[in-house]
Design an enzyme around this catalytic site. Sequence first.
Site, PDB file in Angstrom:
ATOM      1  N   THR A 116      26.120  55.375   6.069  1.00  0.00           N
ATOM      2  CA  THR A 116      26.189  56.567   5.217  1.00  0.00           C
ATOM      3  C   THR A 116      26.790  57.754   5.968  1.00  0.00           C
ATOM      4  O   THR A 116      27.626  58.483   5.436  1.00  0.00           O
ATOM      5  CB  THR A 116      24.757  56.944   4.735  1.00  0.00           C
ATOM      6  OG1 THR A 116      24.149  55.777   4.161  1.00  0.00           O
ATOM      7  CG2 THR A 116      24.788  58.063   3.731  1.00  0.00           C
ATOM      8  N   ASN A 164      31.082  61.496   1.865  1.00  0.00           N
ATOM      9  CA  ASN A 164      31.343  60.291   2.670  1.00  0.00           C
ATOM     10  C   ASN A 164      32.281  59.274   2.007  1.00  0.00           C
ATOM     11  O   ASN A 164      32.168  58.076   2.246  1.00  0.00           O
ATOM     12  CB  ASN A 164      30.019  59.654   3.111  1.00  0.00           C
ATOM     13  CG  ASN A 164      29.167  59.228   1.944  1.00  0.00           C
ATOM     14  OD1 ASN A 164      29.557  59.409   0.800  1.00  0.00           O
ATOM     15  ND2 ASN A 164      28.020  58.647   2.241  1.00  0.00           N
ATOM     16  N   ARG A 183      34.309  54.547   5.861  1.00  0.00           N
ATOM     17  CA  ARG A 183      33.692  55.858   6.106  1.00  0.00           C
ATOM     18  C   ARG A 183      34.080  56.410   7.482  1.00  0.00           C
ATOM     19  O   ARG A 183      34.266  57.616   7.635  1.00  0.00           O
ATOM     20  CB  ARG A 183      32.178  55.767   5.926  1.00  0.00           C
ATOM     21  CG  ARG A 183      31.794  55.757   4.435  1.00  0.00           C
ATOM     22  CD  ARG A 183      30.340  55.440   4.236  1.00  0.00           C
ATOM     23  NE  ARG A 183      29.894  55.721   2.863  1.00  0.00           N
ATOM     24  CZ  ARG A 183      28.739  55.297   2.361  1.00  0.00           C
ATOM     25  NH1 ARG A 183      27.922  54.567   3.116  1.00  0.00           N
ATOM     26  NH2 ARG A 183      28.410  55.584   1.127  1.00  0.00           N
ATOM     27  N   LYS A 229      35.009  58.692  -3.801  1.00  0.00           N
ATOM     28  CA  LYS A 229      34.332  59.942  -4.153  1.00  0.00           C
ATOM     29  C   LYS A 229      35.303  61.136  -4.116  1.00  0.00           C
ATOM     30  O   LYS A 229      36.424  61.018  -3.592  1.00  0.00           O
ATOM     31  CB  LYS A 229      33.154  60.148  -3.197  1.00  0.00           C
ATOM     32  CG  LYS A 229      32.059  59.067  -3.337  1.00  0.00           C
ATOM     33  CD  LYS A 229      30.887  59.374  -2.402  1.00  0.00           C
ATOM     34  CE  LYS A 229      29.750  58.408  -2.587  1.00  0.00           C
ATOM     35  NZ  LYS A 229      28.588  58.767  -1.695  1.00  0.00           N
ATOM     36  N   TYR A 282      22.417  58.900  -9.803  1.00  0.00           N
ATOM     37  CA  TYR A 282      21.689  59.084  -8.534  1.00  0.00           C
ATOM     38  C   TYR A 282      20.209  59.407  -8.760  1.00  0.00           C
ATOM     39  O   TYR A 282      19.567  59.958  -7.858  1.00  0.00           O
ATOM     40  CB  TYR A 282      22.370  60.162  -7.701  1.00  0.00           C
ATOM     41  CG  TYR A 282      23.647  59.678  -7.026  1.00  0.00           C
ATOM     42  CD1 TYR A 282      23.598  58.745  -5.986  1.00  0.00           C
ATOM     43  CD2 TYR A 282      24.894  60.135  -7.418  1.00  0.00           C
ATOM     44  CE1 TYR A 282      24.748  58.286  -5.368  1.00  0.00           C
ATOM     45  CE2 TYR A 282      26.062  59.685  -6.794  1.00  0.00           C
ATOM     46  CZ  TYR A 282      25.973  58.755  -5.766  1.00  0.00           C
ATOM     47  OH  TYR A 282      27.117  58.301  -5.147  1.00  0.00           O
ATOM     48  N   HIS A 284      31.294  55.057  -2.402  1.00  0.00           N
ATOM     49  CA  HIS A 284      29.991  54.496  -2.771  1.00  0.00           C
ATOM     50  C   HIS A 284      30.098  52.976  -2.746  1.00  0.00           C
ATOM     51  O   HIS A 284      31.161  52.426  -3.068  1.00  0.00           O
ATOM     52  CB  HIS A 284      29.616  54.942  -4.192  1.00  0.00           C
ATOM     53  CG  HIS A 284      28.445  54.197  -4.759  1.00  0.00           C
ATOM     54  ND1 HIS A 284      27.143  54.529  -4.461  1.00  0.00           N
ATOM     55  CD2 HIS A 284      28.384  53.098  -5.568  1.00  0.00           C
ATOM     56  CE1 HIS A 284      26.330  53.671  -5.068  1.00  0.00           C
ATOM     57  NE2 HIS A 284      27.051  52.802  -5.757  1.00  0.00           N
ATOM     58  N   PHE A 321      18.590  66.552  -0.723  1.00  0.00           N
ATOM     59  CA  PHE A 321      20.041  66.691  -0.907  1.00  0.00           C
ATOM     60  C   PHE A 321      20.496  66.389  -2.341  1.00  0.00           C
ATOM     61  O   PHE A 321      21.697  66.381  -2.618  1.00  0.00           O
ATOM     62  CB  PHE A 321      20.798  65.793   0.085  1.00  0.00           C
ATOM     63  CG  PHE A 321      20.447  64.319  -0.008  1.00  0.00           C
ATOM     64  CD1 PHE A 321      21.039  63.499  -0.969  1.00  0.00           C
ATOM     65  CD2 PHE A 321      19.544  63.755   0.874  1.00  0.00           C
ATOM     66  CE1 PHE A 321      20.726  62.150  -1.067  1.00  0.00           C
ATOM     67  CE2 PHE A 321      19.225  62.390   0.784  1.00  0.00           C
ATOM     68  CZ  PHE A 321      19.815  61.593  -0.189  1.00  0.00           C
ATOM     69  N   GLU A 367      25.273  49.517 -12.208  1.00  0.00           N
ATOM     70  CA  GLU A 367      26.269  50.561 -11.962  1.00  0.00           C
ATOM     71  C   GLU A 367      27.613  50.231 -12.624  1.00  0.00           C
ATOM     72  O   GLU A 367      28.295  51.121 -13.136  1.00  0.00           O
ATOM     73  CB  GLU A 367      26.433  50.759 -10.453  1.00  0.00           C
ATOM     74  CG  GLU A 367      25.191  51.372  -9.822  1.00  0.00           C
ATOM     75  CD  GLU A 367      25.178  51.383  -8.299  1.00  0.00           C
ATOM     76  OE1 GLU A 367      24.179  51.840  -7.725  1.00  0.00           O
ATOM     77  OE2 GLU A 367      26.175  50.941  -7.677  1.00  0.00           O
ATOM     78  N   ARG A 380      29.323  46.649   1.769  1.00  0.00           N
ATOM     79  CA  ARG A 380      28.552  47.616   2.574  1.00  0.00           C
ATOM     80  C   ARG A 380      29.035  47.582   4.021  1.00  0.00           C
ATOM     81  O   ARG A 380      29.102  48.617   4.686  1.00  0.00           O
ATOM     82  CB  ARG A 380      27.043  47.311   2.502  1.00  0.00           C
ATOM     83  CG  ARG A 380      26.398  47.513   1.132  1.00  0.00           C
ATOM     84  CD  ARG A 380      26.299  48.932   0.679  1.00  0.00           C
ATOM     85  NE  ARG A 380      25.585  49.787   1.582  1.00  0.00           N
ATOM     86  CZ  ARG A 380      25.046  50.970   1.230  1.00  0.00           C
ATOM     87  NH1 ARG A 380      25.170  51.423  -0.018  1.00  0.00           N
ATOM     88  NH2 ARG A 380      24.434  51.714   2.102  1.00  0.00           N
TER      89      ARG A 380
HETATM   90  P1  IDP Z   1      24.593  55.126   0.662  1.00  0.00           P
HETATM   91  O1  IDP Z   1      25.671  55.790  -0.172  1.00  0.00           O
HETATM   92  O2  IDP Z   1      25.104  54.752   2.029  1.00  0.00           O
HETATM   93  O3  IDP Z   1      23.921  53.972  -0.045  1.00  0.00           O
HETATM   94  P2  IDP Z   1      22.199  56.681   0.114  1.00  0.00           P
HETATM   95  O4  IDP Z   1      21.078  56.880   1.085  1.00  0.00           O
HETATM   96  O5  IDP Z   1      21.964  55.764  -1.038  1.00  0.00           O
HETATM   97  O6  IDP Z   1      23.491  56.248   0.946  1.00  0.00           O
HETATM   98  O7  IDP Z   1      22.585  58.125  -0.420  1.00  0.00           O
HETATM   99  C1  IDP Z   1      23.440  58.271  -1.547  1.00  0.00           C
HETATM  100  C2  IDP Z   1      24.455  59.354  -1.249  1.00  0.00           C
HETATM  101  O8  IDP Z   1      23.769  60.606  -1.093  1.00  0.00           O
HETATM  102  C3  IDP Z   1      25.217  59.190   0.066  1.00  0.00           C
HETATM  103  O9  IDP Z   1      26.306  58.302  -0.015  1.00  0.00           O
HETATM  104  C4  IDP Z   1      25.647  60.616   0.348  1.00  0.00           C
HETATM  105  O10 IDP Z   1      26.787  60.997  -0.434  1.00  0.00           O
HETATM  106  C5  IDP Z   1      24.437  61.406  -0.127  1.00  0.00           C
HETATM  107  N1  IDP Z   1      23.500  61.665   0.986  1.00  0.00           N
HETATM  108  C6  IDP Z   1      22.667  60.783   1.588  1.00  0.00           C
HETATM  109  N2  IDP Z   1      21.974  61.350   2.583  1.00  0.00           N
HETATM  110  C7  IDP Z   1      22.377  62.644   2.627  1.00  0.00           C
HETATM  111  C8  IDP Z   1      22.021  63.773   3.460  1.00  0.00           C
HETATM  112  O11 IDP Z   1      21.175  63.677   4.359  1.00  0.00           O
HETATM  113  N3  IDP Z   1      22.662  64.934   3.185  1.00  0.00           N
HETATM  114  C9  IDP Z   1      23.580  65.075   2.188  1.00  0.00           C
HETATM  115  N4  IDP Z   1      23.938  64.046   1.387  1.00  0.00           N
HETATM  116  C10 IDP Z   1      23.357  62.849   1.603  1.00  0.00           C
HETATM  117 MG    MG Z   2      22.727  53.921  -1.719  1.00  0.00          MG
END
Ligand code: IDP
Ligand code: MG
Length: 139
Positions: A93, A114, A104, A11, A51, A117, A59, A128, A87
Amino acid sequence: MAGNRTFTMIKPDAVESNNIGNITQMISDAGFKIKAMKLTQLTKGQAEEFYAVHNERPFYGELVEYMTSGPIVAAVLEKENAVIDFRNLIGSTDPNEAEEGTIRKKYAESKGRNAVHGSDSDENAQIESNFHFNENELI
Ligand code: IDP
Ligand code: MG
């Protein structure tokens, strides 16, 4: 063959902090083969579509803005049990909750920014990958 591929993005925060090489090395060391890889930058429309599943979340706007803020590296990875193993390699996350030795934990700045992805299912890995690569770019 189902179950042996996943899709990743390095990212904008991790590209900006010059960690493409370090993260790619961790991916290779964990046994993943790179099947496609490119440096690119998402348009707002692409980030919104990628997304879309999160479009009701608070968010979402911040996520789209962040994911379009600079270049990313998109890649397709191959390994047995790719989705789950990847994963595990990237960790939670939120980097504060990610285990030691995960990508991460090492490179993410925050839950939003973070570093990487990773697809969450075989079906999404395929969707994807196809979102970012044409058939002739996938070996
Ligand atoms: P993941 O990437 O671990 O699968 P997801 O819940 O699918 O997590 O969320 C997608 C992306 O959205 C995350 O990787 C992160 O960049 C962003 N994100 C998720 N939760 C938050 C939050 O609470 N605040 C800000 N950004 C968030
Ligand atoms: Mg996800």
